[in-house]
Scaffold this motif. Structure first.
Motif: not given
Length: 406
Positions: A147-156, A202-212
């Motif tokens: 989809g349009q999901l992105r790292l480093r931010t929140t995805n509603h 840092p080593g985990l930061r770019h492995r997570v997608v956050e949904h809100r």
């Protein structure tokens, strides 16, 4: 991207794997600039850029191994090497791909990143993603392939129920990242809108997608997750989604946090749960397994010591091959001499022995064939003989209507 197929292999604890999309106009140029800057700053030991076709042909370890071939849709292949914790070497490959099928506007370029260290990966080490991609919000390299999901931010979460369920299904089936759903008990202020991933090492930061989920989505999101994933989302809390196939170590209660304060403070309990989930054995998608195999078997960026060891290994291999060829030649010569001696004995000593290697190099000219033909002459009709000129002629059998006694 096509739906992932997953092998029975689990991801090794020495590896860092990621797959995403770059939506900018010049993804490879962004990588080059970042690699050049980090090498100049002494962060990287070295880096290398290769055309994918050249990379497959010039693999120093296994030049004929299919794993060295990134595939027909690959655009560029980058390698980088750096050190962490003073003496631990990390090797990483990033490959950019054209999307499958016809490229759509805004779909971007797909990238696959595989990195591996000499020992178990430590989440406090730098993210391999930021060794290749600039750690800047202005460069849109951090989109998931889902989809349009992105790292480093929140995805509603989507407002539509069907779209919400589809996103949840795709997130656990197709994505390589860890997906966390956080419900907002009330609309947070600017500090509360900060993504949870910003607090991760840092080593985990770019492995997570956050949904809100917004406050009014509490029931619909909880119902959708219960129906599709058999997990519950507590109001004002968070849950880490499983992956498929589901690990027997995954327990929804174990990875659910009842309360998350979105006030800008560090959500310690949720961060601990994410780190615990990341440490679980994780099934390795087929594409990820190929990327890891390519990293291990198709590596090009050797250190001077590795180049010397590789050269010594190749010298040993060539010496062994030459020795095997020499032994094979000697065995063939012995067999040829034995066959020629047998031929001479079979023909009553009248056959002149041939020099080894003389005559045409084909099957019918081999010593074994000559011996077979020699014995064949003794099996022919005994009435056969030779004429005065030495040529072979048939015996004088009587005609069918001729009396043999006349």
């Amino acid at each position: 991207m096509a739906e992932n197929s997953t092998s029975a292999t689990t991801a090794p604890d020495t590896a860092w794997l990621g797959r995403g999309r770059h939506l900018g106009p010049e993804p490879e140029q962004d990588v080059r600039r970042n690699l050049i800057a980090l090498k100049a700053a002494g962060v990287l030991d070295d880096f290398l850029e290769l055309d994918p076709a050249d990379a497959a042909r010039s693999s120093v370890l296994h030049p004929r191994d299919e794993a060295a071939d990134p595939g027909p849709s690959a655009r560029r292949l980058f390698e980088a090497r750096w050190r962490v914790a003073e003496d631990v070497t990390v090797r990483a490959q990033l490959t950019t791909y054209d999307p499958e099928g016809r490229r759509k506007d805004g779909e971007g370029v797909v990238w696959v990143l595989a990195a591996e260290a000499d020992r178990v990966w430590d989440a406090r080490w730098p993210s391999p993603a930021t060794m290749f991609w600039p750690d800047s919000d202005r460069v849109a390299w951090d989109h998931d392939t889902v989809g349009q999901l992105r790292l480093r931010t929140t995805n509603h979460l989507p407002k539509d129920d069907d779209e919400l369920r589809r996103r949840l299904r795709d997130s656990i089936r197709q994505s390589w990242f860890i997906h966390v759903v956080v419900h907002e008990a009330m609309t947070p202020d600017a500090a509360g809108q900060r993504p949870v991933s910003a607090f991760l090492p840092p080593g985990l930061r770019h492995r997570v997608v956050e949904h809100r989920g917004t406050p009014e989505q509490a029931q619909i999101a909880d119902f959708a997750m219960k129906r599709e994933l058999s997990v519950r989302m507590p109001r004002g809390g968070a849950v880490i989604l499983p992956v498929e196939p589901r690990s027997p170590d995954y327990d929804p209660e174990r990875f659910t946090v009842r309360s998350v304060f979105l006030d800008g403070s560090e959500p310690t309990e949720l961060l601990d749960k994410i780190a615990e989930f990341a440490a679980l054995p994780r099934p390795l998608p087929d594409e990820a397994e190929r990327a890891l195999t390519r990293l291990r078997q198709g590596w090009h960026l050797l250190t001077p010591d590795e180049e010397l060891a590789h050269a010594q290994h190749m010298v040993t291999k060539y010496a062994e091959a030459l020795d095997a060829m020499t032994k094979s030649r000697d065995l063939y010569r012995e067999a040829a001499e034995a066959a020629q001696a047998a031929l001479a004995d079979a023909s009553g000593g009248g056959g002149a022995p041939l020099l080894p290697g003389s005559g045409p190099a084909k099957a019918e000219g081999s010593p074994l064939s000559a011996l077979t033909r020699a014995f064949g002459r003794f099996r022919r009709d005994p009435g056969k003989g030779r004429g005065k000129d030495g040529s072979e002629e048939r015996g004088t059998d009587p005609a069918p209507d001729e009396d043999p006694g006349t």
